[in-house]
Design an enzyme around this catalytic site. Structure first.
Site, PDB file in Angstrom:
ATOM      1  N   GLU A   1      24.019 -74.740 -53.697  1.00  0.00           N
ATOM      2  CA  GLU A   1      23.596 -75.363 -52.439  1.00  0.00           C
ATOM      3  C   GLU A   1      22.189 -74.893 -52.080  1.00  0.00           C
ATOM      4  O   GLU A   1      21.982 -73.707 -51.858  1.00  0.00           O
ATOM      5  CB  GLU A   1      24.568 -75.000 -51.307  1.00  0.00           C
ATOM      6  CG  GLU A   1      26.004 -75.436 -51.567  1.00  0.00           C
ATOM      7  CD  GLU A   1      26.970 -74.860 -50.549  1.00  0.00           C
ATOM      8  OE1 GLU A   1      26.525 -74.251 -49.551  1.00  0.00           O
ATOM      9  OE2 GLU A   1      28.188 -75.008 -50.756  1.00  0.00           O
TER      10      GLU A   1
ATOM     11  N   ASP B   1      23.106 -71.517 -43.138  1.00  0.00           N
ATOM     12  CA  ASP B   1      22.629 -72.785 -43.697  1.00  0.00           C
ATOM     13  C   ASP B   1      21.382 -73.179 -42.929  1.00  0.00           C
ATOM     14  O   ASP B   1      21.405 -73.251 -41.687  1.00  0.00           O
ATOM     15  CB  ASP B   1      23.686 -73.887 -43.553  1.00  0.00           C
ATOM     16  CG  ASP B   1      24.941 -73.607 -44.354  1.00  0.00           C
ATOM     17  OD1 ASP B   1      24.883 -72.827 -45.316  1.00  0.00           O
ATOM     18  OD2 ASP B   1      25.997 -74.183 -44.014  1.00  0.00           O
TER      19      ASP B   1
END
Length: 228
Positions: A203, A141
């Site tokens: 995402e 991430d």
């Protein structure tokens, strides 16, 4: 999204190695550690060796082509225990946000809230044939910082549970700020994909290379990385 966990894993046995943080931007202390998550003898800043090599190439590209920008690493390796911790934490957070108590919830209401949690948190499965992406050391991430180390506004925070997390949420907006968010998300996706990473469909911040989700998106028959 469940289909990706059916991809066969043939782990190539690349080592899980520490990310040289001096070349990247990171948050200290790590946000999940700050909440109480424990990583034992590892840390959130580990990746498989070949995934790390690709990430360093992305970093070099940003430095040369985007005026000294850097990758800001939010989270990478995540043991099953940490995955479970964050699922539980998010579940409790949503209950409090809705001004409810666990005792008040019916089975159906619990399931509904859990489904909301699983929109961004993979199920912390102990099954070695279907590990959470971050538990493979092949998912990361991240976001961007400018040459002065300032985080670039991407339109929502990492781990945001709202629809703003969708990669193309701002793509149809005529608002100048929304256009900027969409452009920055596009730059992040471009530089990552140029070096073999694929973005999570839901995402904007999650990328992987070699895990089941990556293989599923690439129409490959096997994934190269399983649970560490």
């Amino acid at each position: 999204m469940k289909n990706y966990s059916n991809v066969l894993i043939q782990d190539c046995k690349d080592d899980l190695v520490p990310i040289p943080l001096e070349y990247f931007s990171v948050q200290n202390p790590h946000p999940y550690k700050k909440l109480g998550a424990t990583y034992k003898n590892k840390s959130p800043y580990y990746l498989r060796s070949r995934v790390l090599e690709a990430l360093q190439n992305v970093q070099n590209c940003l430095q040369t082509e985007y005026g000294g920008w850097k990758l800001h690493i939010f989270d990478a390796y995540r043991p099953i225990e940490v995955q479970q911790f964050m699922v539980d934490y998010t579940f409790s957070y949503l209950i409090k946000e809705k001004k409810l108590t666990l005792r008040e919830l019916s089975i159906l209401e619990k399931k509904k809230i859990l489904n909301q949690v699983y929109k961004i948190w993979a199920i912390p499965s102990e099954d070695y044939t279907s590990p959470p992406p971050h538990s493979t050391g092949a998912a990361i991430d991240l976001t961007l910082v400018d040459c002065k180390g300032n985080l670039l506004d991407m339109g929502c925070e990492i781990d945001d549970l709202s629809e703003k997390s969708q990669p193309f949420y701002y793509s149809q907006s005529n608002n100048s700020e929304a256009k900027a968010y969409n452009r920055r998300r596009g730059i992040l996706n471009k530089v990552m994909s140029n070096y073999g990473f694929l973005r999570h469909p839901n995402e904007w911040w999650h990328f992987s290379q070699g895990d089941q989700m990556w293989a599923w998106q690439s129409n490959k028959k096997v994934a190269y990385y399983g649970r560490v």
